[in-house]
Design a protein around this motif. Structure first.
Motif, PDB file in Angstrom:
ATOM      1  N   HIS A   1       0.854  -1.179   0.000  1.00 37.64           N
ATOM      2  CA  HIS A   1       0.000   0.000   0.000  1.00 37.64           C
ATOM      3  C   HIS A   1       0.899   1.243   0.000  1.00 37.64           C
ATOM      4  O   HIS A   1       1.972   1.249   0.608  1.00 37.64           O
ATOM      5  N   THR A   2       0.449   2.277  -0.658  1.00 35.40           N
ATOM      6  CA  THR A   2       1.211   3.518  -0.754  1.00 35.40           C
ATOM      7  C   THR A   2       1.622   4.052   0.615  1.00 35.40           C
ATOM      8  O   THR A   2       2.758   4.487   0.809  1.00 35.40           O
ATOM      9  N   LEU A   3       0.722   4.025   1.571  1.00 33.66           N
ATOM     10  CA  LEU A   3       1.043   4.550   2.901  1.00 33.66           C
ATOM     11  C   LEU A   3       2.088   3.694   3.612  1.00 33.66           C
ATOM     12  O   LEU A   3       2.881   4.223   4.399  1.00 33.66           O
TER      13      LEU A   3
ATOM     14  N   ALA B   1       5.378   4.779   2.005  1.00 34.02           N
ATOM     15  CA  ALA B   1       5.759   6.108   2.495  1.00 34.02           C
ATOM     16  C   ALA B   1       6.247   6.039   3.943  1.00 34.02           C
ATOM     17  O   ALA B   1       7.239   6.682   4.296  1.00 34.02           O
ATOM     18  N   SER B   2       5.573   5.234   4.753  1.00 29.99           N
ATOM     19  CA  SER B   2       5.999   5.086   6.156  1.00 29.99           C
ATOM     20  C   SER B   2       7.345   4.399   6.253  1.00 29.99           C
ATOM     21  O   SER B   2       8.205   4.784   7.053  1.00 29.99           O
ATOM     22  N   GLU B   3       7.537   3.375   5.433  1.00 36.48           N
ATOM     23  CA  GLU B   3       8.814   2.656   5.408  1.00 36.48           C
ATOM     24  C   GLU B   3       9.944   3.604   5.004  1.00 36.48           C
ATOM     25  O   GLU B   3      11.009   3.620   5.615  1.00 36.48           O
ATOM     26  N   ALA B   4       9.681   4.406   3.983  1.00 34.04           N
ATOM     27  CA  ALA B   4      10.680   5.367   3.513  1.00 34.04           C
ATOM     28  C   ALA B   4      10.969   6.418   4.583  1.00 34.04           C
ATOM     29  O   ALA B   4      12.129   6.734   4.869  1.00 34.04           O
ATOM     30  N   ARG B   5       9.927   6.949   5.199  1.00 29.86           N
ATOM     31  CA  ARG B   5      10.095   7.997   6.217  1.00 29.86           C
ATOM     32  C   ARG B   5      10.875   7.481   7.430  1.00 29.86           C
ATOM     33  O   ARG B   5      11.753   8.162   7.954  1.00 29.86           O
TER      34      ARG B   5
ATOM     35  N   TRP C   1      15.138   4.176  -2.472  1.00 29.50           N
ATOM     36  CA  TRP C   1      14.801   3.615  -3.779  1.00 29.50           C
ATOM     37  C   TRP C   1      13.484   2.883  -3.644  1.00 29.50           C
ATOM     38  O   TRP C   1      13.310   2.048  -2.759  1.00 29.50           O
ATOM     39  N   VAL C   2      12.544   3.194  -4.533  1.00 27.22           N
ATOM     40  CA  VAL C   2      11.174   2.715  -4.442  1.00 27.22           C
ATOM     41  C   VAL C   2      10.883   1.675  -5.517  1.00 27.22           C
ATOM     42  O   VAL C   2      11.147   1.902  -6.702  1.00 27.22           O
ATOM     43  N   SER C   3      10.324   0.543  -5.088  1.00 26.66           N
ATOM     44  CA  SER C   3       9.855  -0.480  -6.035  1.00 26.66           C
ATOM     45  C   SER C   3       8.409  -0.164  -6.399  1.00 26.66           C
ATOM     46  O   SER C   3       7.638   0.314  -5.560  1.00 26.66           O
ATOM     47  N   VAL C   4       8.057  -0.463  -7.646  1.00 24.96           N
ATOM     48  CA  VAL C   4       6.684  -0.234  -8.093  1.00 24.96           C
ATOM     49  C   VAL C   4       6.023  -1.555  -8.454  1.00 24.96           C
ATOM     50  O   VAL C   4       6.690  -2.524  -8.810  1.00 24.96           O
ATOM     51  N   ASP C   5       4.725  -1.542  -8.359  1.00 25.53           N
ATOM     52  CA  ASP C   5       3.925  -2.685  -8.778  1.00 25.53           C
ATOM     53  C   ASP C   5       3.913  -2.686 -10.304  1.00 25.53           C
ATOM     54  O   ASP C   5       3.357  -1.785 -10.930  1.00 25.53           O
TER      55      ASP C   5
END
Length: 174
Positions: free
Chosen positions: A72-74, A77-81, A92-96
């Motif tokens: 989920h997007t949130l 975002a929480s993991e990144a924050r 670095w962000v993985s996408v679906d």
């Protein structure tokens, strides 16, 4: 591709991470580039502490949504924050890779950018599957609009043309 140096420790144990960080001090200088050390989010605090003790000029990178991007997007975002608050300088962000709508990607990337404002740098981990081309192209377009700095491509992944994206394209073996 630019002169970009990254070492992935994704999936490594705490003991393996400690060993690698200690060995980094004996590596020869790599031009003007700082080496990036890519670690799992829970390992950021350990790596930051080890680097502080050894005074090594290493950029700590963590991942969000890795490896599938099907979070989920949130959560991403929480993991990144949390990784940033623990000391990561880059995410670095993985996408679906099943999502082909650039607005869906853009919404997610803006949420992550808001959770990790500048000077934190963001990278898009490009899907490795050639069948994910429509998803990859829409994600790259959205990443550019959301102020990401780079596309992280893995060896063997479909090639991105430098001319098709304003983002820096780097190849890293994750």
């Amino acid at each position: 591709m630019s002169d970009f140096h990254a070492l992935s420790l994704l999936g490594a144990s705490a003991q393996q991470v400690e060993k690698v960080v200690k060995e980094l001090g004996s590596l020869p200088h790599i031009g003007n580039q700082r080496v990036r050390l890519v670690v799992d989010p829970p390992q950021v605090t350990l790596v930051v502490q080890l680097l502080k003790e050894s005074q090594l000029p290493v950029i700590v990178v963590s991942v969000a949504g890795y490896p599938t991007g099907r979070h989920h997007t949130l959560i991403k975002a929480s993991e990144a924050r949390l990784a940033v608050q623990s000391g990561a300088e880059e995410i670095w962000v993985s996408v679906d890779d099943t999502i082909t709508d650039s607005n869906t990607h853009l919404s997610e990337f803006i949420t992550i950018r808001e959770a990790c404002p500048g000077p934190i740098e963001l990278g898009l981990i490009a899907p490795a599957d050639a069948n994910a081309e429509p998803s990859a192209q829409s994600a790259v377009q959205a990443a550019s609009l959301a102020a990401f700095q780079r596309i992280v491509s893995t060896p063997g992944a479909p090639a991105f043309e430098e001319a098709t994206s304003p983002l820096e394209i780097v190849e890293v073996d994750l």
